[in-house]
Structure formats: C-alpha cells, structure tokens
Design a protein around this motif. Sequence first.
Motif, PDB file in Angstrom:
ATOM      1  N   ASP A 189       0.857  -1.183   0.000  1.00  7.48           N
ATOM      2  CA  ASP A 189       0.000   0.000   0.000  1.00  7.48           C
ATOM      3  C   ASP A 189       0.892   1.231   0.000  1.00  7.48           C
ATOM      4  OD1 ASP A 189      -2.252   1.552  -0.026  1.00  7.48           O
ATOM      5  OD2 ASP A 189      -3.168   0.640   1.744  1.00  7.48           O
ATOM      6  N   VAL A 190       0.296   2.380  -0.252  1.00  5.68           N
ATOM      7  CA  VAL A 190       1.052   3.628  -0.304  1.00  5.68           C
ATOM      8  C   VAL A 190       0.455   4.631   0.665  1.00  5.68           C
ATOM      9  CG1 VAL A 190       1.788   3.309  -2.689  1.00  5.68           C
ATOM     10  CG2 VAL A 190      -0.353   4.523  -2.214  1.00  5.68           C
ATOM     11  N   VAL A 191       1.307   5.541   1.143  1.00 15.50           N
ATOM     12  CA  VAL A 191       0.880   6.680   1.937  1.00 15.50           C
ATOM     13  C   VAL A 191       1.012   7.913   1.054  1.00 15.50           C
ATOM     14  CG1 VAL A 191       1.339   8.097   3.972  1.00 15.50           C
ATOM     15  CG2 VAL A 191       1.630   5.618   4.085  1.00 15.50           C
ATOM     16  N   ILE A 192      -0.090   8.623   0.869  1.00 12.94           N
ATOM     17  CA  ILE A 192      -0.097   9.807   0.007  1.00 12.94           C
ATOM     18  C   ILE A 192      -0.081  11.053   0.881  1.00 12.94           C
ATOM     19  CG2 ILE A 192      -1.392  11.103  -1.731  1.00 12.94           C
ATOM     20  CD1 ILE A 192      -2.475   8.455  -2.757  1.00 12.94           C
ATOM     21  N   GLY A 193       0.905  11.907   0.665  1.00 11.50           N
ATOM     22  CA  GLY A 193       1.019  13.166   1.393  1.00 11.50           C
ATOM     23  C   GLY A 193       1.146  14.312   0.417  1.00 11.50           C
ATOM     24  N   ASP A 194       1.525  15.473   0.905  1.00  9.23           N
ATOM     25  CA  ASP A 194       1.702  16.626   0.034  1.00  9.23           C
ATOM     26  C   ASP A 194       3.097  17.209   0.220  1.00  9.23           C
ATOM     27  OD1 ASP A 194       1.578  18.092   2.424  1.00  9.23           O
ATOM     28  OD2 ASP A 194      -0.579  18.328   2.241  1.00  9.23           O
ATOM     29  N   PHE A 195       3.390  18.269  -0.525  1.00 11.16           N
ATOM     30  CA  PHE A 195       4.724  18.837  -0.519  1.00 11.16           C
ATOM     31  C   PHE A 195       5.106  19.382   0.852  1.00 11.16           C
ATOM     32  CE2 PHE A 195       7.937  22.085  -1.294  1.00 11.16           C
ATOM     33  CZ  PHE A 195       8.808  21.418  -2.124  1.00 11.16           C
ATOM     34  N   VAL A 196       4.121  19.894   1.590  1.00 11.81           N
ATOM     35  CA  VAL A 196       4.408  20.437   2.915  1.00 11.81           C
ATOM     36  C   VAL A 196       5.016  19.369   3.810  1.00 11.81           C
ATOM     37  CG1 VAL A 196       3.330  21.281   5.029  1.00 11.81           C
ATOM     38  CG2 VAL A 196       2.717  22.289   2.847  1.00 11.81           C
TER      39      VAL A 196
END
Length: 277
Positions: free
Chosen positions: A38-45
């Motif tokens: 599975d993957v963990v999706i985050g943002d640039f911050v």
Amino acid sequence: MQTGFYNATGGMVTQMNRLDVISNNLANLNTSGFKRDDVVIGDFVRLYETKKNELPIDDQTKEAAKYLNRALTRVPHVVEEYTDISAGAVQTTDNVFDFALLQPNAYFMIETPEGVRYTRDGSFTLNHEGRLVTKEGFPVLPKEYVDGPQYIDIPEEAVVNADKDGNLYVKILTNETLNETIPLGNLAVVGFENPQYLEKTGGNLYKYPEERDAERTFNEGNGTVMQYALEKSNVNAVLEMTGLIETQRLVEMYSKVINTHMDDLNNEAINKLAQKA
C-alpha cells in the motif's frame, strides 16, 4: 506557470502509481504467502517539513524560501510505500511438503543465486536429487546453513513429518521397523527485529540487509509451523476493488482538470491577450 495544471498532473501521477500497487495486489490474490502493498499519500508540505533540516540554508531565512514554492504546497506525492505483513488465512492441503507459518514475523530461509532470501510461501517440492526446494528450484535451508552450506535431503521411500517448530522426522518404508522415527533436520524459520527493512525482490521472496544479520533470530518453541497447510495471501479482494474504482475515478477527474487547463483556459487566455493586442 499554471499552478492548477501542475497540481492536477501531480495528483494524476500519484494515483497512477497507486493504481500499479493495487493491480499488483489483485494479480497476487491467489499467491501463497503474498503480502499486500500500500502507499501513503502526502503533500509537498509534509516532504518539506521532513527534509527542511537537511537544506543548505536555515529554513527561516529569505534565501531558504526559494526551496519552498508556496503555490505548490498541496501537490500530492507518494510519501511512502509499505508492505502489510499481517498473516493470511491458512488453508489445509494434501501435500506433505506444504508448510504454513502461523506467526506474522516468520519466514523460511531460501538459497538463491543472489544469496539468502526469505519467503512466506511454504509450497515446497523435491527435485531430482531428493532435495527440498521451492517451486522455482531454490533449496529450502535448515538452521545449520548459517555455519556452512547444508541442505534438506529426503531419502527415497520416506514418509516425512514436521512438528510445530519445523523439526523434520522420517519413517523409511523399506525399513523392517516401520514405526521407527528418524530425525532428519529442520526448516529454518526466522524472524526479524525490524521487519520493515525486508525488501521484496520478486518471486514472492524478500531480502534483508546483510549488515543487519544480527537482528535475525530463529523461531524456536513458538509453534510456528503447520504441515499439510498453506498460508493464503492477505489481500482482501473487496477492499482492493474498492480502491481500484476510487483510483480510476480520481485519475479521470485529474485528467479532465488537465484538459480544461490546456484546452479551455489556455484558449481563453490567448484570445483575450489577442484582443487586447
């Protein structure tokens, strides 16, 4: 620069990466001992907060601001990909060389041309030499292998039994005393202090860093091994299909946003600039 175009592109690429992971999980739905990814999706911050202390300039200075584009702080990224090591369901079989592992942090040791690897797939067989091997022909190893190359060789006309700790015993059918049980060896079943360092190498095999071999321990007295059984994959088909549909819809949505920027907004901007000119 069109920030919205960049945001949509980043989001679509992220979802396509997630789609690859889900597709691989579904493809291995019936692979014995397979562990879903599975993957963990985050943002640039989040990425910035994690790495800002490694920047060459202190993050509170004006010079450091060039490393952070405030307009792009919410672009999605795959922050981490991980493997769910929870145990799968156990299915009984009629094969004497099928073995299931009942503990989540337990793996068989396998010898490959690239070195020692580990697997949860206990679907073994005998090669033409009578040696216990995987379906790909890689030898299944005993604990004594760590002291020097040793293998598990099964005599002809032998009935093999294994106890819950992976110790092997045989009865030779041609022996006059058929009830005599002879110790044969054992299956090397190991656990790891930090299983997150296990890396998938293909073929349902894992690699553990050689420099961390001291963290590898043999499972003894835990009742880990079950003969005449296989561990199924821990992939939940319903959850994966739900994730697949969700991801496909997000890709379509991001694609429409990109087309809107390229076809509608750009054309409108060009026409307005042409009229003013």
